[in-house]
Design a protein around this motif. Structure first.
Motif, PDB file in Angstrom:
ATOM      1  N   GLU A 148       0.105  -1.131  13.095  1.00 44.69           N
ATOM      2  CA  GLU A 148       1.524  -1.216  13.443  1.00 44.69           C
ATOM      3  C   GLU A 148       1.779  -2.515  14.191  1.00 44.69           C
ATOM      4  OE1 GLU A 148       3.866   0.798  12.428  1.00 44.69           O
ATOM      5  OE2 GLU A 148       2.469   2.168  11.437  1.00 44.69           O
ATOM      6  N   HIS A 165      -3.552   0.208   8.026  1.00 39.99           N
ATOM      7  CA  HIS A 165      -2.866   1.108   8.951  1.00 39.99           C
ATOM      8  C   HIS A 165      -2.767   0.463  10.325  1.00 39.99           C
ATOM      9  CE1 HIS A 165      -2.810   4.220   5.923  1.00 39.99           C
ATOM     10  NE2 HIS A 165      -4.075   3.958   5.684  1.00 39.99           N
ATOM     11  N   ARG A 168       3.854  -2.415  10.600  1.00 37.86           N
ATOM     12  CA  ARG A 168       3.474  -2.638   9.208  1.00 37.86           C
ATOM     13  C   ARG A 168       3.945  -4.010   8.749  1.00 37.86           C
ATOM     14  NH1 ARG A 168       3.538   1.458   5.535  1.00 37.86           N
ATOM     15  NH2 ARG A 168       3.216  -0.155   3.983  1.00 37.86           N
TER      16      ARG A 168
END
Ligand SMILES: [Zn+2]
Length: 120
Positions: free
Chosen positions: A86, A84, A88
Motif C-alpha cells: 500500500e 500487495h 497500490r
C-alpha cells in the motif's frame, strides 16, 4: 478540470484530476514495443471505465504488474501493480491521452531493462 484518455475504440476510458510531475519512457522490452509514455497517478483519484469488460491483462516475467490493453483495438491504457503493497501502484499510458501532452512536463527515460534507474 480533469484529463481524459482512452484506448482507440473507447472501450477503456480513463480520467485523472491532475497530471504527473514527469512522464516516463522505459527501456524494458514491453514498454519499448508498446511505445508507452507512463505517468504516475493516484489510484484513489483516477477513474477507469471498462465499457465491455473485455480487456487483456498481460502478466509476464516476475509477475509484479499487469499491463491492461483493450481486447478489441489493442491499445495499452495502463498497468496495475500485483504486489500487495500500500498504496497500490498503477500508471496510466499517456500515449492514450485525448489531449496533447504539455511540453512543460519532462519525459524521463527509465532503465527498466537493466539498472532499474532513471538515466537522467
Ligand atoms: Zn479499444
Amino acid at each position: 478540470m480533469s484529463y481524459r484518455g482512452s484506448c482507440h475504440c473507447r472501450n477503456i476510458r480513463w480520467e485523472t484530476p491532475r497530471l504527473p510531475d514527469w512522464f516516463t519512457r522505459c527501456t524494458c522490452s514491453y514498454c519499448r514495443k508498446s511505445a508507452a509514455i507512463w505517468g504516475r497517478t493516484d489510484l484513489g483519484t483516477v477513474r477507469i471505465v471498462y465499457e465491455t469488460g473485455r480487456v487483456i491483462r498481460y502478466i509476464h516475467g516476475d509477475k509484479t504488474q499487469a499491463f491492461i490493453s483493450c481486447e478489441k483495438c489493442g491499445c495499452t491504457t495502463h498497468w496495475e501493480s500485483l504486489e500487495h503493497i500500500e498504496p497500490r501502484q498503477m500508471k496510466l499510458n499517456f500515449a492514450t491521452a485525448d489531449f496533447k501532452l504539455p511540453a512543460s512536463i519532462p519525459v524521463r527515460l527509465f532503465d527498466g531493462a537493466e539498472s532499474w534507474r532513471y538515466l537522467d
